[in-house]
Write a protein that holds these residues in place. Structure first.
Motif, PDB file in Angstrom:
ATOM      1  N   LEU A  66      39.269  37.568  25.395  1.00  0.00           N
ATOM      2  CA  LEU A  66      38.306  37.352  24.331  1.00  0.00           C
ATOM      3  C   LEU A  66      37.124  38.299  24.493  1.00  0.00           C
ATOM      4  N   ASN A  67      36.702  38.892  23.382  1.00  0.00           N
ATOM      5  CA  ASN A  67      35.524  39.765  23.328  1.00  0.00           C
ATOM      6  C   ASN A  67      35.658  41.009  24.198  1.00  0.00           C
ATOM      7  N   ALA A  68      36.890  41.423  24.454  1.00  0.00           N
ATOM      8  CA  ALA A  68      37.102  42.687  25.167  1.00  0.00           C
ATOM      9  C   ALA A  68      37.006  43.851  24.183  1.00  0.00           C
ATOM     10  N   SER A  69      36.636  45.007  24.687  1.00  0.00           N
ATOM     11  CA  SER A  69      36.566  46.204  23.854  1.00  0.00           C
ATOM     12  C   SER A  69      37.985  46.607  23.422  1.00  0.00           C
ATOM     13  N   VAL A  70      38.134  46.935  22.130  1.00  0.00           N
ATOM     14  CA  VAL A  70      39.445  47.324  21.584  1.00  0.00           C
ATOM     15  C   VAL A  70      39.324  48.709  20.956  1.00  0.00           C
ATOM     16  N   PRO A  71      40.125  49.674  21.397  1.00  0.00           N
ATOM     17  CA  PRO A  71      40.074  51.015  20.797  1.00  0.00           C
ATOM     18  C   PRO A  71      40.376  50.967  19.301  1.00  0.00           C
ATOM     19  N   ALA A  72      39.634  51.740  18.513  1.00  0.00           N
ATOM     20  CA  ALA A  72      39.823  51.738  17.063  1.00  0.00           C
ATOM     21  C   ALA A  72      41.238  52.130  16.670  1.00  0.00           C
ATOM     22  N   LYS A  73      41.874  52.978  17.458  1.00  0.00           N
ATOM     23  CA  LYS A  73      43.213  53.459  17.113  1.00  0.00           C
ATOM     24  C   LYS A  73      44.263  52.353  17.169  1.00  0.00           C
ATOM     25  N   THR A  74      43.934  51.234  17.796  1.00  0.00           N
ATOM     26  CA  THR A  74      44.871  50.122  17.889  1.00  0.00           C
ATOM     27  C   THR A  74      45.341  49.672  16.513  1.00  0.00           C
ATOM     28  N   PHE A  75      44.464  49.786  15.524  1.00  0.00           N
ATOM     29  CA  PHE A  75      44.765  49.260  14.194  1.00  0.00           C
ATOM     30  C   PHE A  75      45.211  50.336  13.206  1.00  0.00           C
ATOM     31  N   ASN A  76      45.398  51.556  13.690  1.00  0.00           N
ATOM     32  CA  ASN A  76      45.795  52.671  12.827  1.00  0.00           C
ATOM     33  C   ASN A  76      47.291  52.937  12.969  1.00  0.00           C
ATOM     34  N   ALA A  77      48.002  52.860  11.867  1.00  0.00           N
ATOM     35  CA  ALA A  77      49.452  53.049  11.884  1.00  0.00           C
ATOM     36  C   ALA A  77      49.818  54.521  11.876  1.00  0.00           C
TER      37      ALA A  77
ATOM     38  N   MET B  98      38.628  24.044  21.195  1.00  0.00           N
ATOM     39  CA  MET B  98      39.511  25.204  21.141  1.00  0.00           C
ATOM     40  C   MET B  98      39.183  26.067  19.934  1.00  0.00           C
ATOM     41  N   SER B  99      38.988  25.424  18.794  1.00  0.00           N
ATOM     42  CA  SER B  99      38.664  26.139  17.562  1.00  0.00           C
ATOM     43  C   SER B  99      37.365  26.923  17.696  1.00  0.00           C
ATOM     44  N   ASP B 100      36.361  26.312  18.282  1.00  0.00           N
ATOM     45  CA  ASP B 100      35.067  27.001  18.466  1.00  0.00           C
ATOM     46  C   ASP B 100      35.213  28.195  19.397  1.00  0.00           C
ATOM     47  N   THR B 101      36.048  28.046  20.430  1.00  0.00           N
ATOM     48  CA  THR B 101      36.265  29.145  21.373  1.00  0.00           C
ATOM     49  C   THR B 101      36.926  30.329  20.672  1.00  0.00           C
ATOM     50  N   LEU B 102      37.969  30.061  19.901  1.00  0.00           N
ATOM     51  CA  LEU B 102      38.675  31.128  19.207  1.00  0.00           C
ATOM     52  C   LEU B 102      37.848  31.697  18.067  1.00  0.00           C
ATOM     53  N   GLY B 103      37.239  30.823  17.279  1.00  0.00           N
ATOM     54  CA  GLY B 103      36.482  31.267  16.119  1.00  0.00           C
ATOM     55  C   GLY B 103      35.233  32.047  16.477  1.00  0.00           C
ATOM     56  N   GLY B 104      34.700  31.829  17.676  1.00  0.00           N
ATOM     57  CA  GLY B 104      33.483  32.516  18.082  1.00  0.00           C
ATOM     58  C   GLY B 104      33.709  33.877  18.707  1.00  0.00           C
ATOM     59  N   ALA B 105      34.970  34.251  18.914  1.00  0.00           N
ATOM     60  CA  ALA B 105      35.280  35.529  19.557  1.00  0.00           C
ATOM     61  C   ALA B 105      35.293  36.661  18.531  1.00  0.00           C
ATOM     62  N   LYS B 106      34.671  37.766  18.860  1.00  0.00           N
ATOM     63  CA  LYS B 106      34.678  38.945  17.983  1.00  0.00           C
ATOM     64  C   LYS B 106      36.019  39.661  18.045  1.00  0.00           C
ATOM     65  N   THR B 107      36.618  39.667  19.232  1.00  0.00           N
ATOM     66  CA  THR B 107      37.965  40.230  19.383  1.00  0.00           C
ATOM     67  C   THR B 107      38.821  39.230  20.152  1.00  0.00           C
ATOM     68  N   LEU B 108      40.115  39.252  19.859  1.00  0.00           N
ATOM     69  CA  LEU B 108      41.081  38.404  20.545  1.00  0.00           C
ATOM     70  C   LEU B 108      42.325  39.226  20.824  1.00  0.00           C
ATOM     71  N   SER B 109      42.906  39.043  21.999  1.00  0.00           N
ATOM     72  CA  SER B 109      44.227  39.596  22.254  1.00  0.00           C
ATOM     73  C   SER B 109      44.987  38.598  23.120  1.00  0.00           C
ATOM     74  N   PHE B 110      46.298  38.507  22.895  1.00  0.00           N
ATOM     75  CA  PHE B 110      47.117  37.570  23.639  1.00  0.00           C
ATOM     76  C   PHE B 110      48.578  37.913  23.394  1.00  0.00           C
ATOM     77  N   LYS B 111      49.451  37.274  24.161  1.00  0.00           N
ATOM     78  CA  LYS B 111      50.886  37.424  23.968  1.00  0.00           C
ATOM     79  C   LYS B 111      51.485  36.062  23.650  1.00  0.00           C
ATOM     80  N   VAL B 112      52.544  36.081  22.862  1.00  0.00           N
ATOM     81  CA  VAL B 112      53.271  34.853  22.561  1.00  0.00           C
ATOM     82  C   VAL B 112      54.751  35.092  22.750  1.00  0.00           C
ATOM     83  N   ARG B 113      55.450  34.047  23.106  1.00  0.00           N
ATOM     84  CA  ARG B 113      56.904  34.097  23.144  1.00  0.00           C
ATOM     85  C   ARG B 113      57.418  32.724  22.734  1.00  0.00           C
ATOM     86  N   GLY B 114      58.589  32.712  22.094  1.00  0.00           N
ATOM     87  CA  GLY B 114      59.063  31.431  21.621  1.00  0.00           C
ATOM     88  C   GLY B 114      60.554  31.414  21.373  1.00  0.00           C
TER      89      GLY B 114
END
Length: 268
Positions: free
Chosen positions: A239-250, A58-74
């Motif tokens: 994992l490794n999906a393209s992410v628009p640069a504006k995603t990280f701009n507040a 699991m660690s290798d899968t996550l650590g090897g990804a250039k981009t990650l996106s996911f949802k969590v709920r708890g």
């Protein structure tokens, strides 16, 4: 995860461990000589290499990804005025781009907010209360950033421990036991159920058998003033999906009031 798992030693789990008990459904099926009586290793010392190998994958899968996106709920236990714990719902959408970009959209009952990190500045915007806080963080990797951005992140943002370069090293620091419980289906996904202990806490994780991605985590604190147990479910992994640069701009809302940015551990 010593910070969130201790923080598993910063974070996560539930180890039961009567390793000697062989459940009828085969959920704790440890290899043993059928001609010899079962021998139970002390829970604090038992380390199932099978469980550790699954966590490593699991660690290798996550650590090897250039981009990650996911949802969590708890569900997060929270002290009520009566002294009892009440359960509050929390959810987040997370987008990360290595090495230094992060976006967290937090919703639910706990402090709705958006957190942006663009590699230079970290900004937290309170969605409902129309305020924001901001500070320079130039050159800071996500590992360093996560130590100060999310107050109370042990309960509200346990996923942060999965975003470091080597989640395995982070999660197993100071651990004392590990074992494979069995397989379960979570949200339609077949998973391997692992259980661990670390000083002051037990934690469990369910990892997709095919995709090696975390699907569920349960953390139970045994000491201190932290919440007794909380549960987090993961979904919609990309994992490794393209992410628009504006995603990280507040974008600061018009009329929002700026508050002082305080790091964890700072005085009031």
């Amino acid at each position: 995860m010593t910070r969130t798992l201790r923080t598993i030693s910063h974070r996560f789990g539930l180890a039961l461990l009567a390793v000697s008990a062989l459940l009828g459904d085969g959920r704790v099926a440890l290899a043993q000589d059928s001609k010899s009586p079962p021998v139970a290793a002390p829970a604090k010392d038992f380390k199932d290499e099978r469980a550790l190998a699954m966590l490593r994958r699991m660690s290798d899968t996550l650590g090897g990804a250039k981009t990650l996106s996911f949802k969590v709920r708890g569900i997060v236990p929270t002290h009520a005025p009566t002294g009892q714990y009440v359960s509050l719902f929390a959810s987040s959408r997370v987008v990360m781009q290595r090495p230094d970009k992060l976006f967290v959209e937090a919703r639910g009952d706990l402090f709705p907010s958006d957190t942006f990190y663009d590699g230079k500045t970290v900004t937290v915007i309170g969605v409902d209360n129309k305020f924001y806080t901001q500070r320079d963080a130039a050159g800071g990797a996500i590992e360093a950033l996560m130590q100060s951005v999310q107050p109370g992140s042990d309960a509200t943002a346990p996923f942060l421990d999965l975003l470091v370069a080597d989640p395995y090293a982070f999660l197993t620091k100071d651990f004392s036991s590990a074992f494979w419980v069995g397989q379960s289906t979570i949200g339609g996904v077949k998973t391997d159920h692992l259980a661990f202990t670390a000083p002051g806490l037990d934690w469990e994780i369910w990892i997709g058998a095919a995709d090696k991605l975390p699907r569920l985590m349960v953390v139970s604190y045994r000491t201190g003033e932290r919440q007794p147990t909380f549960t987090v479910e993961f979904s919609e992994w990309k994992l490794n999906a393209s992410v628009p640069a504006k995603t990280f701009n507040a974008t600061i809302p018009k009329g929002a009031v700026k508050l002082e940015f305080k790091q964890i551990g700072q005085g009031k």
